[in-house]
Scaffold this active site. Sequence first.
Site, mmCIF file in Angstrom:
data_model
loop_
_atom_site.group_PDB
_atom_site.id
_atom_site.type_symbol
_atom_site.label_atom_id
_atom_site.label_comp_id
_atom_site.label_asym_id
_atom_site.label_seq_id
_atom_site.Cartn_x
_atom_site.Cartn_y
_atom_site.Cartn_z
ATOM 1 N N LYS A 65 6.588 9.388 14.350
ATOM 2 C CA LYS A 65 5.383 8.367 13.791
ATOM 3 C C LYS A 65 4.449 7.831 14.628
ATOM 4 C CE LYS A 65 3.215 5.739 10.812
ATOM 5 N NZ LYS A 65 1.945 6.518 10.005
ATOM 6 N N ARG A 93 2.782 9.170 6.211
ATOM 7 C CA ARG A 93 1.632 9.352 7.048
ATOM 8 C C ARG A 93 0.411 9.628 6.041
ATOM 9 N NH1 ARG A 93 4.271 15.027 8.557
ATOM 10 N NH2 ARG A 93 4.602 14.272 10.716
ATOM 11 N N THR A 139 16.473 2.346 13.206
ATOM 12 C CA THR A 139 17.701 2.566 12.003
ATOM 13 C C THR A 139 19.008 2.389 12.488
ATOM 14 O OG1 THR A 139 15.871 4.275 11.543
ATOM 15 C CG2 THR A 139 18.013 4.593 10.508
ATOM 16 N N CYS A 160 -2.751 0.931 11.797
ATOM 17 C CA CYS A 160 -1.797 2.173 12.229
ATOM 18 C C CYS A 160 -2.165 2.297 13.704
ATOM 19 C CB CYS A 160 -1.883 3.113 11.575
ATOM 20 S SG CYS A 160 -1.067 2.772 9.993
ATOM 21 N N TYR A 214 0.876 -1.237 -0.100
ATOM 22 C CA TYR A 214 -0.041 -0.051 0.223
ATOM 23 C C TYR A 214 0.890 1.079 0.010
ATOM 24 C CZ TYR A 214 -4.219 -2.749 0.673
ATOM 25 O OH TYR A 214 -5.293 -3.436 0.553
ATOM 26 N N PHE A 253 -13.193 -1.122 9.866
ATOM 27 C CA PHE A 253 -12.522 -0.557 11.033
ATOM 28 C C PHE A 253 -12.935 0.986 11.094
ATOM 29 C CE2 PHE A 253 -8.760 0.051 8.408
ATOM 30 C CZ PHE A 253 -8.410 1.672 8.704
ATOM 31 N N THR A 263 5.782 -4.056 9.066
ATOM 32 C CA THR A 263 6.161 -4.107 10.576
ATOM 33 C C THR A 263 5.076 -4.377 11.645
ATOM 34 O OG1 THR A 263 6.124 -1.693 10.672
ATOM 35 C CG2 THR A 263 8.133 -2.756 10.347
HETATM 36 N N1 LIG Z 1 -0.878 1.346 4.505
HETATM 37 C C1 LIG Z 1 -0.669 2.747 5.283
HETATM 38 O O1 LIG Z 1 -1.920 3.305 5.201
HETATM 39 C C2 LIG Z 1 0.599 3.023 6.001
HETATM 40 C C3 LIG Z 1 0.602 4.061 6.422
HETATM 41 C C4 LIG Z 1 1.711 4.645 6.947
HETATM 42 C C5 LIG Z 1 2.661 3.553 7.388
HETATM 43 N N2 LIG Z 1 2.704 2.439 6.977
HETATM 44 C C6 LIG Z 1 3.907 1.324 7.249
HETATM 45 O O2 LIG Z 1 4.330 1.240 5.908
HETATM 46 C C7 LIG Z 1 5.038 0.012 6.038
HETATM 47 C C8 LIG Z 1 4.379 -0.989 4.765
HETATM 48 O O3 LIG Z 1 3.055 -0.935 4.970
HETATM 49 P P1 LIG Z 1 2.109 -1.442 3.557
HETATM 50 O O4 LIG Z 1 0.783 -0.862 4.120
HETATM 51 O O5 LIG Z 1 2.671 -0.890 2.533
HETATM 52 O O6 LIG Z 1 2.331 -2.976 3.672
HETATM 53 P P2 LIG Z 1 1.919 -4.071 2.721
HETATM 54 O O7 LIG Z 1 1.628 -5.566 3.525
HETATM 55 O O8 LIG Z 1 0.868 -3.622 2.222
HETATM 56 O O9 LIG Z 1 2.890 -4.235 1.677
HETATM 57 C C9 LIG Z 1 4.187 -4.857 2.109
HETATM 58 C C10 LIG Z 1 4.997 -5.751 0.972
HETATM 59 O O10 LIG Z 1 6.143 -5.977 1.405
HETATM 60 C C11 LIG Z 1 6.397 -7.112 0.902
HETATM 61 N N3 LIG Z 1 7.620 -7.840 1.535
HETATM 62 C C12 LIG Z 1 7.569 -8.455 2.926
HETATM 63 N N4 LIG Z 1 8.929 -8.823 3.225
HETATM 64 C C13 LIG Z 1 9.676 -8.289 1.965
HETATM 65 C C14 LIG Z 1 11.146 -8.698 1.649
HETATM 66 N N5 LIG Z 1 11.889 -9.143 2.690
HETATM 67 N N6 LIG Z 1 11.524 -8.158 0.560
HETATM 68 C C15 LIG Z 1 10.693 -7.676 -0.413
HETATM 69 N N7 LIG Z 1 9.513 -7.523 -0.154
HETATM 70 C C16 LIG Z 1 8.826 -7.983 1.230
HETATM 71 C C17 LIG Z 1 5.163 -8.044 0.962
HETATM 72 O O11 LIG Z 1 5.091 -9.101 0.068
HETATM 73 C C18 LIG Z 1 4.192 -6.984 0.758
HETATM 74 O O12 LIG Z 1 3.655 -6.835 -0.797
HETATM 75 C C19 LIG Z 1 4.408 -0.752 7.269
HETATM 76 O O13 LIG Z 1 5.661 -0.498 8.238
HETATM 77 C C20 LIG Z 1 3.244 0.210 7.659
HETATM 78 O O14 LIG Z 1 3.103 0.133 9.127
HETATM 79 C C21 LIG Z 1 1.586 1.925 6.252
#
Ligand SMILES: NC(=O)c1ccc[n+]([C@@H]2O[C@H](COP(=O)([O-])OP(=O)(O)OC[C@H]3O[C@@H](n4cnc5c(N)ncnc54)[C@H](O)[C@@H]3O)[C@@H](O)[C@H]2O)c1
Length: 402
Positions: free
Chosen positions: A203, A151, A125, A257, A12, A318, A84
């Site tokens: 964050k 965000r 980090t 989140c 995402y 949700f 994460t």
């Molecule tokens: N989705 C949101 O609205 C949002 C907003 C702010 C922060 N975040 C943070 O951003 C991060 C990513 O979230 P997301 O929603 O994009 O997650 P997601 O689950 O949609 O996507 C993560 C992708 O990473 C891939 N992946 C996992 N391990 C991997 C590896 N070792 N190598 C390559 N690819 C790998 C998975 O297959 C998946 O497609 C998280 O820490 C989340 O908390 C998300």
Amino acid sequence: MKPEVVTIGLGYIGLPTSALIASHGTNVLGVDINQKIVDKINQGKIHIVEPDLDQIVSKAVSNGFFKASTAPISAGVYLIVVPTPFKGNHEPDISFVEAATKGVIPLLKKGDLYIIESTSPIGTTEKMQKLIYSLRPELEGHLHIAYCPERVLPGNVMHELVENDRVIGGVDEVSTQKAIAFYAKYVKGELHGTNARTAEMCKLVENSSRDVQIAFANELSLICDKADINVWELINLANKHPRVNILQPGCGVGGHCIAVDPYFIVNDYPMESKIIGTAREVNNYKSFWCAEKIQNEKLQFELKHGRKPKTALMGLAFKPNIDDLRESPAKYIAQKVLQNSNNEEHFIVEPNIDSHSVYKLTDYKEAINKADIVVFLVAHSEFKTLKISQNKNVLDFCGILK
Ligand SMILES: NC(=O)c1ccc[n+]([C@@H]2O[C@H](COP(=O)([O-])OP(=O)(O)OC[C@H]3O[C@@H](n4cnc5c(N)ncnc54)[C@H](O)[C@@H]3O)[C@@H](O)[C@H]2O)c1
């Protein structure tokens, strides 16, 4: 294609970020362990629902600026955007960040920029910095390492990726400046430099702040229920004060989140994070309380009418007007109600999804017509215009009738 930027994780956040960077004519290699995702993107298609993203990805792929792969190759900038989650005991799981980092370590060279975007516990980090230099000691002091959290609001990601301010924290000042210079090419929002630990905490604090404020509203709803006061009217009146802004209560807090990130603080600083930890408990308790209320309402109905009631549970997502059920309190309540059920009839309603693997879904109008007890769990727009006849017992946990 020789990539300038490699993004690890095409979900995402990683996919829209990669597409945005590629749309500026920068060569981006997006890496994901999921072969199906990689194949789909290389066909110019997307695997997630996000307005405008499909066109941007399709264009970037056909122009040759964006390619996906299951393995990274050498570039100048590496973005880590993997999940994460937390483990069973609410302990953060940074194993995906570690695995992604280990994948790029052999490729790193002097002057490269390594940035973590994944929501991460404080110190992640620096941990990755240590890991990188333990395996590549010759690079010590020659890499730029930073943290830059995301965000964005799902559904408005392509706009917010560009317009939102970003907080960017390096492990040293040069890293911060290098990372700011990188984002400045793609982001119009202000870029605020700090150190990595502050950026990580920032964050977590943003989402904890929302959680604490919602917990206050949820706590008021519990007090008001006992005190026989309409909580919606109360909050509306209290908010007439020029410096008071109380949020609305609901049936709990969900999503990936706000219901998750506060635990990243509480787990590491349990003695110091009393309010943050208690807010999580209050918001979780609110869902349990709602389930108990429904149970009571059903028993009262049976005592009064001498038959079992039919109950409509309105909403599973949700939050209003989305199809996302992750960590959803409404889903938890539905599950609890069904577990406690004594063969009564229930109608589970979620107008934003067509079907569910566990729950049989009912059309919302049909459910309202047939039910004796109507429980509003999520304030979806469809529910706001419904006419509910006087003979129904209504439990409104999300202020639909306020
Ligand atoms: N989705 C949101 O609205 C949002 C907003 C702010 C922060 N975040 C943070 O951003 C991060 C990513 O979230 P997301 O929603 O994009 O997650 P997601 O689950 O949609 O996507 C993560 C992708 O990473 C891939 N992946 C996992 N391990 C991997 C590896 N070792 N190598 C390559 N690819 C790998 C998975 O297959 C998946 O497609 C998280 O820490 C989340 O908390 C998300």
